[in-house]
Motif scaffolding. Sequence first.
Motif, short mmCIF file in Angstrom:
data_model
loop_
_atom_site.label_atom_id
_atom_site.label_comp_id
_atom_site.label_asym_id
_atom_site.label_seq_id
_atom_site.Cartn_x
_atom_site.Cartn_y
_atom_site.Cartn_z
N SER A 126 116.68 -76.18 -34.41
CA SER A 126 116.42 -77.43 -33.71
C SER A 126 116.47 -77.26 -32.19
N THR A 127 117.20 -76.27 -31.71
CA THR A 127 117.27 -75.99 -30.28
C THR A 127 115.90 -75.62 -29.72
N TYR A 128 115.08 -74.94 -30.55
CA TYR A 128 113.79 -74.43 -30.09
C TYR A 128 112.60 -75.28 -30.53
N ALA A 129 112.82 -76.26 -31.37
CA ALA A 129 111.71 -77.04 -31.93
C ALA A 129 110.80 -77.63 -30.86
N ALA A 130 111.37 -78.15 -29.81
CA ALA A 130 110.55 -78.77 -28.76
C ALA A 130 109.71 -77.76 -27.99
N GLN A 131 110.05 -76.47 -28.11
CA GLN A 131 109.32 -75.43 -27.38
C GLN A 131 108.21 -74.77 -28.21
N ILE A 132 108.02 -75.19 -29.44
CA ILE A 132 107.00 -74.57 -30.29
C ILE A 132 105.61 -74.61 -29.66
N PRO A 133 105.22 -75.69 -28.98
CA PRO A 133 103.91 -75.66 -28.33
C PRO A 133 103.74 -74.49 -27.34
N ARG A 134 104.83 -74.05 -26.73
CA ARG A 134 104.76 -72.91 -25.82
C ARG A 134 104.29 -71.65 -26.55
N LEU A 135 104.69 -71.50 -27.82
CA LEU A 135 104.26 -70.33 -28.60
C LEU A 135 102.76 -70.34 -28.78
N PHE A 136 102.20 -71.50 -29.08
CA PHE A 136 100.76 -71.61 -29.29
C PHE A 136 99.99 -71.37 -27.98
N GLN A 137 100.65 -71.56 -26.87
CA GLN A 137 100.04 -71.31 -25.56
C GLN A 137 100.26 -69.86 -25.11
N GLY A 138 100.95 -69.06 -25.94
CA GLY A 138 101.22 -67.67 -25.59
C GLY A 138 102.25 -67.50 -24.50
N ARG A 139 103.13 -68.48 -24.33
CA ARG A 139 104.10 -68.46 -23.23
C ARG A 139 105.51 -68.11 -23.66
N GLY A 140 105.84 -68.11 -24.93
CA GLY A 140 107.19 -67.80 -25.37
C GLY A 140 108.19 -68.90 -25.06
N PHE A 141 109.42 -68.70 -25.47
CA PHE A 141 110.48 -69.68 -25.26
C PHE A 141 111.14 -69.48 -23.89
N THR A 142 111.73 -70.54 -23.37
CA THR A 142 112.51 -70.47 -22.13
C THR A 142 113.99 -70.53 -22.49
N GLY A 143 114.84 -70.24 -21.52
CA GLY A 143 116.28 -70.33 -21.73
C GLY A 143 116.88 -69.00 -22.17
N ALA A 144 118.16 -69.06 -22.49
CA ALA A 144 118.91 -67.86 -22.88
C ALA A 144 119.08 -67.81 -24.40
N ASN A 145 119.81 -66.83 -24.86
CA ASN A 145 120.19 -66.68 -26.27
C ASN A 145 119.03 -66.39 -27.21
N HIS A 146 117.99 -65.73 -26.70
CA HIS A 146 116.91 -65.31 -27.59
C HIS A 146 116.21 -64.08 -27.01
N ILE A 147 115.53 -63.36 -27.88
CA ILE A 147 114.71 -62.21 -27.50
C ILE A 147 113.32 -62.46 -28.05
N ASP A 148 112.31 -62.31 -27.22
CA ASP A 148 110.92 -62.56 -27.60
C ASP A 148 110.10 -61.35 -27.17
N ARG A 149 109.66 -60.52 -28.12
CA ARG A 149 108.95 -59.28 -27.79
C ARG A 149 107.81 -59.02 -28.76
N LEU A 150 106.86 -58.20 -28.34
CA LEU A 150 105.83 -57.65 -29.21
C LEU A 150 106.25 -56.23 -29.56
N VAL A 151 106.29 -55.91 -30.85
CA VAL A 151 106.77 -54.60 -31.31
C VAL A 151 105.87 -54.09 -32.43
N SER A 152 105.99 -52.80 -32.73
CA SER A 152 105.26 -52.23 -33.86
C SER A 152 106.19 -51.99 -35.05
N ARG A 153 107.50 -52.00 -34.81
CA ARG A 153 108.49 -51.81 -35.88
C ARG A 153 109.81 -52.43 -35.41
N MET A 154 110.55 -52.98 -36.37
CA MET A 154 111.84 -53.57 -36.04
C MET A 154 112.84 -53.21 -37.14
#
Length: 87
Positions: A23-51
């Motif tokens: 619920s903390t990130y729900a309001a930021q979902i439109p940012r994902l569709f815009q290719g902008r990622g989430f704002t704020g702390a407590n998260h990691i947002d990366r493009l990877v080939s393996r995790m």
Amino acid sequence: EAPVCQPLAPERFQVLLANEPASTYAAQIPRLFQGRGFTGANHIDRLVSRMEIHFESDAPYMVDGELLRGRDVTVTNGPVLDVVDLR
């Protein structure tokens, strides 16, 4: 602010790791569709080939909205699918 998400990269996928309720990130979902990622702390947002994630004990995690459990998790790309647009 530079976009977090790059243009289509079939050899990589987006990983979003968060230490907050969804619920903390729900309001930021439109940012994902815009290719902008989430704002704020407590998260990691990366493009990877393996995790790889190793938990101390069996723990819940989510992949593509599906709730799973495990201790050692490896995620890689699957096959590239051709999609037909019937519009």
